[in-house]
Design a protein around this motif. Sequence first.
Motif, PDB file in Angstrom:
ATOM      1  N   PRO A  40     -36.284 -45.789   6.713  1.00 26.12           N
ATOM      2  CA  PRO A  40     -36.744 -47.097   6.255  1.00 26.12           C
ATOM      3  C   PRO A  40     -35.856 -47.761   5.199  1.00 26.12           C
ATOM      4  CG  PRO A  40     -38.621 -45.645   6.521  1.00 26.12           C
ATOM      5  CD  PRO A  40     -37.396 -44.797   6.731  1.00 26.12           C
ATOM      6  N   TYR A  41     -35.231 -46.970   4.353  1.00 24.92           N
ATOM      7  CA  TYR A  41     -34.367 -47.530   3.305  1.00 24.92           C
ATOM      8  C   TYR A  41     -33.289 -48.437   3.872  1.00 24.92           C
ATOM      9  CZ  TYR A  41     -31.085 -47.786  -0.579  1.00 24.92           C
ATOM     10  OH  TYR A  41     -30.251 -48.248  -1.561  1.00 24.92           O
ATOM     11  N   TRP A  42     -32.809 -48.126   5.071  1.00 25.36           N
ATOM     12  CA  TRP A  42     -31.671 -48.841   5.642  1.00 25.36           C
ATOM     13  C   TRP A  42     -32.062 -49.986   6.570  1.00 25.36           C
ATOM     14  CZ3 TRP A  42     -27.275 -48.086   3.362  1.00 25.36           C
ATOM     15  CH2 TRP A  42     -27.012 -46.863   2.742  1.00 25.36           C
ATOM     16  N   VAL A  43     -33.337 -50.219   6.772  1.00 22.15           N
ATOM     17  CA  VAL A  43     -33.766 -51.189   7.798  1.00 22.15           C
ATOM     18  C   VAL A  43     -33.221 -52.587   7.547  1.00 22.15           C
ATOM     19  CG1 VAL A  43     -35.768 -52.435   8.717  1.00 22.15           C
ATOM     20  CG2 VAL A  43     -35.801 -49.948   8.600  1.00 22.15           C
ATOM     21  N   VAL A  58     -34.545 -49.847  14.665  1.00 23.86           N
ATOM     22  CA  VAL A  58     -35.721 -48.984  14.780  1.00 23.86           C
ATOM     23  C   VAL A  58     -35.796 -48.104  13.543  1.00 23.86           C
ATOM     24  CG1 VAL A  58     -36.873 -47.225  16.184  1.00 23.86           C
ATOM     25  CG2 VAL A  58     -35.471 -48.974  17.291  1.00 23.86           C
ATOM     26  N   THR A  59     -37.021 -47.836  13.086  1.00 19.69           N
ATOM     27  CA  THR A  59     -37.186 -46.922  11.962  1.00 19.69           C
ATOM     28  C   THR A  59     -38.315 -45.943  12.218  1.00 19.69           C
ATOM     29  OG1 THR A  59     -37.166 -46.789   9.541  1.00 19.69           O
ATOM     30  CG2 THR A  59     -38.803 -48.261  10.540  1.00 19.69           C
ATOM     31  N   ALA A  80     -41.396 -52.032   6.721  1.00 21.00           N
ATOM     32  CA  ALA A  80     -40.264 -51.941   7.647  1.00 21.00           C
ATOM     33  C   ALA A  80     -40.208 -53.162   8.565  1.00 21.00           C
ATOM     34  CB  ALA A  80     -40.364 -50.662   8.461  1.00 21.00           C
ATOM     35  N   LEU A  81     -41.360 -53.588   9.046  1.00 16.78           N
ATOM     36  CA  LEU A  81     -41.411 -54.763   9.916  1.00 16.78           C
ATOM     37  C   LEU A  81     -40.987 -56.021   9.153  1.00 16.78           C
ATOM     38  CD1 LEU A  81     -44.750 -53.801  11.658  1.00 16.78           C
ATOM     39  CD2 LEU A  81     -42.525 -53.958  12.812  1.00 16.78           C
ATOM     40  N   LYS A  82     -41.419 -56.128   7.916  1.00 20.66           N
ATOM     41  CA  LYS A  82     -41.026 -57.261   7.064  1.00 20.66           C
ATOM     42  C   LYS A  82     -39.510 -57.260   6.848  1.00 20.66           C
ATOM     43  CE  LYS A  82     -41.380 -56.871   2.663  1.00 20.66           C
ATOM     44  NZ  LYS A  82     -41.932 -56.641   1.306  1.00 20.66           N
ATOM     45  N   ASN A  83     -38.939 -56.066   6.773  1.00 17.70           N
ATOM     46  CA  ASN A  83     -37.498 -55.942   6.522  1.00 17.70           C
ATOM     47  C   ASN A  83     -36.653 -56.105   7.774  1.00 17.70           C
ATOM     48  OD1 ASN A  83     -37.839 -55.553   3.779  1.00 17.70           O
ATOM     49  ND2 ASN A  83     -37.832 -53.321   3.910  1.00 17.70           N
ATOM     50  N   GLY A  84     -37.306 -56.241   8.929  1.00 20.24           N
ATOM     51  CA  GLY A  84     -36.560 -56.545  10.146  1.00 20.24           C
ATOM     52  C   GLY A  84     -36.599 -55.501  11.241  1.00 20.24           C
ATOM     53  N   ALA A  85     -37.447 -54.482  11.113  1.00 21.08           N
ATOM     54  CA  ALA A  85     -37.550 -53.476  12.178  1.00 21.08           C
ATOM     55  C   ALA A  85     -38.107 -54.112  13.448  1.00 21.08           C
ATOM     56  CB  ALA A  85     -38.439 -52.326  11.737  1.00 21.08           C
ATOM     57  N   ASP A  86     -37.498 -53.777  14.578  1.00 14.67           N
ATOM     58  CA  ASP A  86     -37.967 -54.259  15.880  1.00 14.67           C
ATOM     59  C   ASP A  86     -38.931 -53.279  16.528  1.00 14.67           C
ATOM     60  OD1 ASP A  86     -36.252 -56.689  16.196  1.00 14.67           O
ATOM     61  OD2 ASP A  86     -34.662 -55.194  16.014  1.00 14.67           O
ATOM     62  N   VAL A 123     -44.485 -49.745  19.225  1.00  9.32           N
ATOM     63  CA  VAL A 123     -44.707 -48.539  18.425  1.00  9.32           C
ATOM     64  C   VAL A 123     -44.608 -47.312  19.325  1.00  9.32           C
ATOM     65  CG1 VAL A 123     -46.330 -47.279  16.965  1.00  9.32           C
ATOM     66  CG2 VAL A 123     -46.161 -49.774  16.774  1.00  9.32           C
ATOM     67  N   LYS A 124     -43.775 -46.371  18.918  1.00  6.09           N
ATOM     68  CA  LYS A 124     -43.650 -45.083  19.598  1.00  6.09           C
ATOM     69  C   LYS A 124     -44.332 -44.035  18.728  1.00  6.09           C
ATOM     70  CE  LYS A 124     -38.941 -46.435  20.898  1.00  6.09           C
ATOM     71  NZ  LYS A 124     -38.441 -46.963  19.620  1.00  6.09           N
TER      72      LYS A 124
END
Length: 215
Positions: A40-43, A58-59, A80-86, A123-124
């Motif tokens: 998550p740190y890198w998202v 992805v995170t 994570a979603l706020k930071n741009g995770a797809d 979501v996986k």
Amino acid sequence: MNLAKYIDHTILAQDATKVDVDKIIAEAKEYNFASVVVNPYWVAYVADKLKGTGINTVTVIGFPLGANTTATKVFEANEALKNGADEIDMVLNVGELKAGNNDAVYHDIKEVVTAGHNLGKKVKVIIETCLLTDDEKVLACELCKKAQADFVKTSTGFSKAGAKVEDVALMKRTVGNDLEVKASGGIHSKEDALAMIEAGASRLGASSGVKIMNS
């Protein structure tokens, strides 16, 4: 078959530096992999670097043990979603599954799935097959299906073993066409990758994406 688009190019090592992450991003762009998977740190950083490429960010959530509280997992997913995770790859609560506390496991998955789906993201759910009996693998898949997850995923890659062809086949038989299956952990060659796809995987989590493509 476009094998590259099956591969989630992954870097989750505890000691990964920005240089390491940049290398994965560059490789993903070169080979046009499906995604880059990071902690998550890198998202936010990765999402910015992948903007406009069509390659997903992805995170992992509740990683690698799955034993965080549900509220913590939901917070982590939303950030994570706020930071741009797809896409989100969450770890289910393995201990509660093995204890037969199915409602707790279902609720844990459902809350994270809802967070993802509220923003139209997939979501996986990582079930950590190496810690489960076949009956528990089936139960985990059924709970994921009930919770309307998008994928079931074999492994974190941080436990006793990674993906096995027979587990992928069992998971696919259980979820049918309702969910997809992601195989991850221990996939190091094109032969490994194709065997997982033949067994029913539609996504492969691997830190050896370049090796797979060139083997």
